[in-house]
Design a protein around this motif. Structure first.
Motif, PDB file in Angstrom:
ATOM      1  N   HIS A 215       0.798  -1.235   0.000  1.00  0.00           N
ATOM      2  CA  HIS A 215       0.000   0.000   0.000  1.00  0.00           C
ATOM      3  C   HIS A 215       0.831   1.286   0.000  1.00  0.00           C
ATOM      4  O   HIS A 215       0.372   2.309   0.485  1.00  0.00           O
ATOM      5  CB  HIS A 215      -0.937   0.034   1.216  1.00  0.00           C
ATOM      6  N   HIS A 223       1.356   6.667   4.052  1.00  0.00           N
ATOM      7  CA  HIS A 223       1.364   6.217   2.654  1.00  0.00           C
ATOM      8  C   HIS A 223       2.111   7.230   1.794  1.00  0.00           C
ATOM      9  O   HIS A 223       1.590   8.281   1.477  1.00  0.00           O
ATOM     10  CB  HIS A 223      -0.076   6.019   2.156  1.00  0.00           C
ATOM     11  N   VAL A 226       1.411   5.623  -4.103  1.00  0.00           N
ATOM     12  CA  VAL A 226       0.247   4.804  -4.424  1.00  0.00           C
ATOM     13  C   VAL A 226       0.768   3.391  -4.659  1.00  0.00           C
ATOM     14  O   VAL A 226       1.594   3.164  -5.539  1.00  0.00           O
ATOM     15  CB  VAL A 226      -0.476   5.312  -5.680  1.00  0.00           C
TER      16      VAL A 226
END
Ligand SMILES: *Cc1c(COP(=O)(O)O)cnc(C)c1O
Length: 371
Positions: A215, A223, A226
């Protein structure tokens, strides 16, 4: 074509023990067995970083994502391969540029790569088909001249080694920027479900690939990129650790089968036994014959089937004739070798559990064939 049950029976105690340990620990995702397997595989291959993931197709996708290729970038692939190689290119909106292969070793032709390069070319994916390495010395030289990334599809060639002209030996998948493999159950190092891995000696690429596979996380709930969800689960890692210790023995068993076929089928005028690449060892993911024009392949395989001998055609339809990739192939200058191979090839059973009597039966049955 395979005997996965027979193979399991011989290592049952070790496998069952490894699985039971996972069940007791209940760390089903990212358990300690995953790291252990990554480092064992890295040592076996002589590569600095191994990133495991959910399957071989994801490994290829993650590799192309980690290299930050952009929509429209061209990626050169052989058109005699399994579709996964081109699929990930198309999925990422890159352009698969298909090229022809060599008639001898069935691998991507270095000359065809040279001719396919345009200013938009960014990468090449040699596939080490059926268990022997493509012409990596030429491919790496072309890549250096044209500043291309090299992603090796080593799904069928784990354990094969390639000798460069300076004498150095390298494992399949460890020569380009990133190597990819599959642990699909019937591959030479097969899990008991899906699995895959990427290899690289570049620490930045390894870190990025590891993040993308999880992820895009640099740490939990952070994060940076992507990414996708593509992990090798703990149970599969534990199973693969057990099987990795047997890989060399499995490869030897496959080579013995191939040597038996080579000798038993020598001199039959209407078939060609598989030609060996000069700089690569062969791990015989497949033992693939070429049949002469006068032999009707369907009739021949039906005859073998009737006498209890399975065969497979890898691959019956070239990439450029597949509906999904036809458009991408438009305007290309033709793929005569691939088209000929698709008409002529036939793969015989090769696996780790074959017995001499089976092999004798296969050889005798083939020699007795009269079209
Ligand atoms: C098996 C294979 C793949 C895909 O691996 P999966 O684990 O099935 O996704 C990719 N390329 C080649 C050449 C293969 O043989």
């Amino acid at each position: 074509m395979v005997d996965l049950k027979g193979q399991y029976d011989r290592i049952k105690t070790e496998i069952d023990h490894a699985i039971q340990a996972c069940l007791n620990e209940a760390k089903f995702i990212n358990g300690p067995q995953v790291r252990t397997f990554q480092s064992q595989l890295g040592s076996y291959l002589g590569v600095k970083h191994v990133v495991t993931c959910a399957n071989g197709t994801d490994a290829l996708q993650i590799a192309l994502m980690a290299l930050e290729l952009k929509p429209g970038d061209e990626v050169i692939v052989p058109c005699f391969t399994y579709a996964a190689t081109a699929e990930v290119i198309a999925l990422l909106q890159l352009k698969p540029v298909m090229v022809d292969v060599n008639p001898g070793d069935f691998n991507i032709s270095a000359d065809a790569i040279r001719q396919a390069i345009t200013p938009a070319t960014k990468a090449v994916i040699p596939v080490h088909l059926f268990g022997q390495c493509a012409d990596m010395e030429s491919i790496l030289e072309i890549a250096r001249q044209h500043k291309l990334f090299v992603v090796e599809d080593a799904a069928q060639a784990i354990g094969a080694t390639y000798r460069f002209s300076d004498g150095t030996l390298h494992h399949a998948g460890t020569m380009g920027d990133i190597g990819c493999t599959s642990f699909f159950p019937s591959k030479n190092l097969g899990a008991y479900g899906d699995g895959g891995a990427l290899y690289t000696n570049n620490p930045a690429l390894a870190a990025k690939a590891g993040m993308i596979a999880n992820h895009g996380q640099s740490k939990k709930y952070v994060h940076e990129l992507v990414g996708i969800n593509s992990r090798l689960d703990t149970l599969q890692a534990a199973i693969l650790s057990v099987k990795l210790a047997h890989l060399d023995a499995y490869i030897s068993a496959r080579r013995e089968v191939a040597a038996f076929y080579d000798e038993g089928l020598a001199g039959i005028p209407w078939l060609h036994i598989p030609q060996r690449a000069t700089q690569s060892t062969h791990v015989f993911h497949q033992y693939t014959l070429r049949l002469s024009d006068e032999i009707n392949r369907e009739a021949f395989s039906a005859y073998l089937q009737e006498l209890g001998i399975p065969t497979m055609i890898y691959y019956p339809l070239p990439l450029h004739e597949q509906q999904a990739y036809r458009t991408a192939a438009q305007g290309a200058s033709g793929f005569p070798v691939t088209e000929q191979l698709c008409r002529e090839v036939l793969s015989l059973p090769v696996h780790t559990e074959m017995e001499t009597e089976q092999l004798q039966h296969i050889v005798r049955t083939i020699r007795a064939y009269t079209a």
